[in-house]
Design a protein around this motif. Structure first.
Motif, PDB file in Angstrom:
ATOM      1  N   ILE A 171      -4.539   2.963   5.717  1.00  0.00           N
ATOM      2  CA  ILE A 171      -4.086   3.174   5.281  1.00  0.00           C
ATOM      3  C   ILE A 171      -2.762   1.379   4.869  1.00  0.00           C
ATOM      4  CG2 ILE A 171      -1.322   3.061   6.150  1.00  0.00           C
ATOM      5  CD1 ILE A 171      -2.665   5.709   7.237  1.00  0.00           C
ATOM      6  N   ILE A 172      -3.382   0.177   6.070  1.00  0.00           N
ATOM      7  CA  ILE A 172      -2.558  -0.788   6.639  1.00  0.00           C
ATOM      8  C   ILE A 172      -3.543  -1.701   4.958  1.00  0.00           C
ATOM      9  CG2 ILE A 172      -1.624  -0.610   8.598  1.00  0.00           C
ATOM     10  CD1 ILE A 172      -4.687  -2.520   9.440  1.00  0.00           C
ATOM     11  N   ASN A 173      -4.640  -1.408   5.221  1.00  0.00           N
ATOM     12  CA  ASN A 173      -5.004  -2.240   4.035  1.00  0.00           C
ATOM     13  C   ASN A 173      -4.653  -1.479   2.189  1.00  0.00           C
ATOM     14  OD1 ASN A 173      -7.375  -4.553   4.933  1.00  0.00           O
ATOM     15  ND2 ASN A 173      -7.804  -2.614   6.190  1.00  0.00           N
ATOM     16  N   ALA A 174      -4.170  -0.847   2.786  1.00  0.00           N
ATOM     17  CA  ALA A 174      -4.739   0.265   0.873  1.00  0.00           C
ATOM     18  C   ALA A 174      -2.841   0.040   0.826  1.00  0.00           C
ATOM     19  CB  ALA A 174      -4.167   1.632   1.479  1.00  0.00           C
ATOM     20  N   PHE A 175      -2.198  -0.176   1.377  1.00  0.00           N
ATOM     21  CA  PHE A 175      -0.758  -0.568   1.216  1.00  0.00           C
ATOM     22  C   PHE A 175      -0.760  -2.552   0.951  1.00  0.00           C
ATOM     23  CE2 PHE A 175       1.258   3.035   3.206  1.00  0.00           C
ATOM     24  CZ  PHE A 175       1.954   3.822   2.283  1.00  0.00           C
ATOM     25  N   ALA A 176      -1.801  -2.901   1.844  1.00  0.00           N
ATOM     26  CA  ALA A 176      -1.813  -4.304   1.574  1.00  0.00           C
ATOM     27  C   ALA A 176      -1.846  -4.576  -0.267  1.00  0.00           C
ATOM     28  CB  ALA A 176      -2.462  -4.937   2.892  1.00  0.00           C
ATOM     29  N   SER A 177      -2.973  -3.670  -0.808  1.00  0.00           N
ATOM     30  CA  SER A 177      -3.766  -4.035  -1.699  1.00  0.00           C
ATOM     31  C   SER A 177      -2.274  -3.318  -2.371  1.00  0.00           C
ATOM     32  CB  SER A 177      -4.713  -2.886  -2.007  1.00  0.00           C
ATOM     33  OG  SER A 177      -5.804  -3.451  -1.407  1.00  0.00           O
ATOM     34  N   LEU A 178      -1.839  -2.159  -2.842  1.00  0.00           N
ATOM     35  CA  LEU A 178      -0.875  -1.274  -3.413  1.00  0.00           C
ATOM     36  C   LEU A 178       0.177  -2.212  -3.917  1.00  0.00           C
ATOM     37  CD1 LEU A 178      -0.896   1.882  -3.156  1.00  0.00           C
ATOM     38  CD2 LEU A 178      -2.424   0.907  -4.534  1.00  0.00           C
ATOM     39  N   LEU A 179       0.678  -2.936  -2.365  1.00  0.00           N
ATOM     40  CA  LEU A 179       2.874  -3.512  -2.439  1.00  0.00           C
ATOM     41  C   LEU A 179       2.331  -5.073  -3.320  1.00  0.00           C
ATOM     42  CD1 LEU A 179       3.743  -2.088   0.880  1.00  0.00           C
ATOM     43  CD2 LEU A 179       4.385  -1.620  -2.100  1.00  0.00           C
ATOM     44  N   PRO A 180       3.516  -5.739  -3.698  1.00  0.00           N
ATOM     45  CA  PRO A 180       3.410  -6.913  -4.765  1.00  0.00           C
ATOM     46  C   PRO A 180       3.022  -7.436  -3.554  1.00  0.00           C
ATOM     47  CG  PRO A 180       5.533  -5.366  -5.206  1.00  0.00           C
ATOM     48  CD  PRO A 180       4.591  -5.300  -4.295  1.00  0.00           C
ATOM     49  N   ILE A 181       2.731  -7.766  -2.321  1.00  0.00           N
ATOM     50  CA  ILE A 181       3.201  -9.603  -1.554  1.00  0.00           C
ATOM     51  C   ILE A 181       2.639 -10.445  -1.677  1.00  0.00           C
ATOM     52  CG2 ILE A 181       3.102  -9.806   0.623  1.00  0.00           C
ATOM     53  CD1 ILE A 181       2.026  -7.225   1.230  1.00  0.00           C
ATOM     54  N   GLN A 182       2.124 -10.738  -3.211  1.00  0.00           N
ATOM     55  CA  GLN A 182       1.638 -11.995  -3.537  1.00  0.00           C
ATOM     56  C   GLN A 182       0.354 -13.182  -2.375  1.00  0.00           C
ATOM     57  OE1 GLN A 182       4.952 -13.996  -4.706  1.00  0.00           O
ATOM     58  NE2 GLN A 182       5.119 -12.600  -6.773  1.00  0.00           N
ATOM     59  N   PHE A 183      -0.054 -12.199  -1.867  1.00  0.00           N
ATOM     60  CA  PHE A 183      -1.754 -13.382  -0.884  1.00  0.00           C
ATOM     61  C   PHE A 183      -1.641 -14.450  -2.310  1.00  0.00           C
ATOM     62  CE2 PHE A 183      -1.009  -8.890   0.990  1.00  0.00           C
ATOM     63  CZ  PHE A 183      -0.819  -9.257   1.787  1.00  0.00           C
ATOM     64  N   GLN A 184      -2.511 -15.171  -1.708  1.00  0.00           N
ATOM     65  CA  GLN A 184      -3.197 -16.490  -2.426  1.00  0.00           C
ATOM     66  C   GLN A 184      -4.279 -16.562  -2.547  1.00  0.00           C
ATOM     67  OE1 GLN A 184      -1.526 -19.474   0.378  1.00  0.00           O
ATOM     68  NE2 GLN A 184      -0.570 -20.745  -1.838  1.00  0.00           N
ATOM     69  N   THR A 185      -4.805 -15.580  -1.292  1.00  0.00           N
ATOM     70  CA  THR A 185      -6.508 -14.996  -0.209  1.00  0.00           C
ATOM     71  C   THR A 185      -6.196 -13.852   0.041  1.00  0.00           C
ATOM     72  OG1 THR A 185      -5.762 -16.103   1.706  1.00  0.00           O
ATOM     73  CG2 THR A 185      -7.389 -17.626   0.092  1.00  0.00           C
ATOM     74  N   PRO A 186      -6.350 -11.957  -0.826  1.00  0.00           N
ATOM     75  CA  PRO A 186      -6.145 -11.027  -0.097  1.00  0.00           C
ATOM     76  C   PRO A 186      -7.361 -10.412   0.617  1.00  0.00           C
ATOM     77  CG  PRO A 186      -5.659 -11.127  -1.939  1.00  0.00           C
ATOM     78  CD  PRO A 186      -6.420 -12.318  -2.253  1.00  0.00           C
ATOM     79  N   VAL A 187      -8.294 -11.824   0.540  1.00  0.00           N
ATOM     80  CA  VAL A 187      -9.712 -10.787   1.610  1.00  0.00           C
ATOM     81  C   VAL A 187      -9.356 -11.638   3.418  1.00  0.00           C
ATOM     82  CG1 VAL A 187     -12.385 -11.622   2.129  1.00  0.00           C
ATOM     83  CG2 VAL A 187     -11.574 -10.793   0.007  1.00  0.00           C
ATOM     84  N   LEU A 188      -8.689 -12.783   3.143  1.00  0.00           N
ATOM     85  CA  LEU A 188      -8.286 -13.080   4.482  1.00  0.00           C
ATOM     86  C   LEU A 188      -7.465 -12.651   5.151  1.00  0.00           C
ATOM     87  CD1 LEU A 188      -8.733 -15.576   6.710  1.00  0.00           C
ATOM     88  CD2 LEU A 188      -6.411 -16.929   4.544  1.00  0.00           C
ATOM     89  N   PHE A 189      -6.392 -12.225   4.804  1.00  0.00           N
ATOM     90  CA  PHE A 189      -5.501 -10.991   5.153  1.00  0.00           C
ATOM     91  C   PHE A 189      -5.730  -9.951   5.720  1.00  0.00           C
ATOM     92  CE2 PHE A 189      -2.030  -7.692   4.966  1.00  0.00           C
ATOM     93  CZ  PHE A 189      -1.035  -8.226   5.347  1.00  0.00           C
ATOM     94  N   HIS A 190      -6.772  -9.105   4.701  1.00  0.00           N
ATOM     95  CA  HIS A 190      -7.909  -8.010   4.713  1.00  0.00           C
ATOM     96  C   HIS A 190      -8.374  -8.237   6.157  1.00  0.00           C
ATOM     97  CE1 HIS A 190      -6.285  -6.057   1.585  1.00  0.00           C
ATOM     98  NE2 HIS A 190      -6.439  -6.458   0.473  1.00  0.00           N
ATOM     99  N   ALA A 191      -9.410  -9.467   6.600  1.00  0.00           N
ATOM    100  CA  ALA A 191      -9.872  -9.739   7.376  1.00  0.00           C
ATOM    101  C   ALA A 191      -8.861  -9.685   8.598  1.00  0.00           C
ATOM    102  CB  ALA A 191     -10.678 -10.639   7.629  1.00  0.00           C
ATOM    103  N   TYR A 192      -7.979 -10.081   8.627  1.00  0.00           N
ATOM    104  CA  TYR A 192      -7.165 -11.133   9.227  1.00  0.00           C
ATOM    105  C   TYR A 192      -6.117  -9.036  10.275  1.00  0.00           C
ATOM    106  CZ  TYR A 192      -2.354 -12.577  11.950  1.00  0.00           C
ATOM    107  OH  TYR A 192      -1.705 -12.636  12.514  1.00  0.00           O
TER     108      TYR A 192
END
Length: 450
Positions: free
Chosen positions: A23-44
């Motif tokens: 859930i926490i990773n799916a919403f991070a991918s679906l919502l327009p949050i504009q991560f510069q480094t998405p992989v870093l956020f998912h791991a963090y």
């Protein structure tokens, strides 16, 4: 009692972890949050969620847990989740992330996790109440106000999943402990609840020994007696306090999941990296020296005293005493190749297949022959405690010098002492330490490796 015997309830926590992380990773991918480094956020965020959950004991929910406690867990979990979520911006210098989008992400995750957690809680309650699954058969020893209140909880709260079978009055003149023990065994009772106020200390000791030797869970309904020196675990069934005598770390689903994951990974490394090429070589050598199968299998007792086939490379000439007598020093049955295999413990390597398929673990109490289990369960106090967990290829008793032939009563008593210590004090660090010590012992050689 299928679910009780196979401990499938231990899958609930790993599955819950998986769903929440999804859930926490799916919403991070679906919502327009504009991560510069998405992989870093998912791991963090995944690592942060796991750390908070372990510290908060977010997934440690029992059948008798109250809704108010679950709400407190959720509140605490998401307070810290909110803090680490917004800390990501400062820690990793992410000025492009919208604070509003991050707030929307937090709300969506909260609603989804909250909904799933309560659906899971309610579903399990209904499952136990309506379908009568995941049930524990229980008896109560004692007849007083507290025991009667507890029995009322068992009967009224069917969603807890306790099947009350019988009450024994310890104050009654015709109370016979032997009859009570016989009833518990014959009716496959899972848990025994004893009122401390109605039993003498020696009687309590007898119940403790009986529960240990017959793989029964023993709990106490307390009064003001101070009869135990060790720390006991308090639980509440509705508003009735209950004491648990032995808290086994591997009965915690998170610990069980971690150990099983380690077993699968470690056994796969050995199977693919070693056994795939070593087995044909050993098979040829065994066939050249003596007639008979490459592998030797033997019935042994595992978790919950269930029998399973334990596999080895054959190190003896085929004989009729293999299931009755242990190998002794200068045993004539052991072949020349067998002596090398046994001295280096290479004969034990096929047990990694047992580990992979779940009948054994890499580390645990060594499984004994069925004949020896039947013999020692009657002779050695608390012998059956070792069957609360899966048996291992190696164990604490083995690295402390108590492997191989049992020459005297001292050998089996010390083996059981170390097995029980391991069961009550398990940790992944202890497992790794035992594995390294086993490898060192294999290179150095051991006195009883024959």
């Amino acid at each position: 009692m299928f679910f009780r015997q196979h401990r499938y309830s231990n899958l609930i926590i790993p599955i819950s972890y998986f769903l929440d992380l999804l859930i926490i990773n799916a919403f991070a991918s679906l919502l327009p949050i504009q991560f510069q480094t998405p992989v870093l956020f998912h791991a963090y965020i995944s690592f942060g969620w796991i750390v908070i959950s372990l510290k908060n004991e977010f997934y440690k929910i029992y059948r008798y847990t109250k809704v108010a406690y679950i709400l407190r867990l959720i509140f605490t979990q998401f307070v810290f989740f909110f803090l680490i979520l917004y800390a990501f911006i400062g820690f990793f210098k992410q000025p492009m992330i919208s604070r509003l989008a991050l707030a929307q992400y937090f709300v969506f995750v909260f609603i989804a996790v909250f909904t799933i957690k309560f659906l899971n809680y309610i579903s399990l309650m209904r499952y136990r109440e309506k379908i009568k699954g995941n049930i524990r058969n229980v008896v109560v020893i004692g007849e007083n106000k507290k025991t009667n209140q507890l029995i009322s909880v068992f009967k009224d709260r069917t969603d807890f999943g306790f099947n009350f079978m019988k009450q024994f009055s310890a104050k009654s003149l015709d109370f016979q402990k032997e009859e009570c023990f016989k009833y518990i065994i014959e009716n496959k009772i899972d848990e025994i609840y004893c009122s401390i106020s109605e039993l003498q200390n020696d009687e309590l000791t007898q119940f403790i020994n009986f529960a240990d030797n017959n793989l029964k869970t023993l709990k106490f309904i307390p009064d003001n007696k101070k009869i135990f020196s060790k720390k006991l675990k308090f639980e509440y069934y509705d508003y009735i306090p209950v004491l648990s005598l032995r808290d086994i770390p591997l009965h915690n689903p998170i610990n069980a999941f971690l150990k099983r994951a380690f077993d699968i990974i470690f056994s796969l490394i050995i199977i693919l990296g070693l056994l795939t090429w070593l087995t044909p070589i050993i098979a040829i050598l065994i066939a050249l020296e003596s007639k008979g199968p490459v592998f030797f299998r033997q019935n042994r007792n595992g978790i919950d005293n269930r029998e399973f086939y334990c596999y080895k490379f054959r190190s003896m000439a085929p004989n009729n005493d293999a299931d009755q007598a242990q190998a002794t020093k200068n045993d004539m049955r052991v072949t020349r190749l067998g002596k090398v295999l046994r001295r280096t413990s290479i004969d034990e390597l096929p047990q990694f297949y047992n580990v992979f398929f779940g009948t054994m673990s890499v580390v645990g109490p060594r499984p004994h022959m069925v004949k020896h289990t039947n013999e020692y369960s009657d002779k050695v106090d608390k012998y059956m405690v070792r069957h609360f967990v899966k048996p291992g290829i190696t164990g604490l008793a083995q690295v402390r010098g108590y492997r191989g032939e049992i020459e005297s009563d001292t050998d089996i008593l010390n083996r059981i002492k170390f097995d029980i210590f391991y069961i009550e004090n398990w940790s992944m660090f202890l497992d790794v330490k035992i594995i390294f010590q086993t490898i060192l012992n294999a290179f150095k050689g051991e006195a009883k490796a024959y």
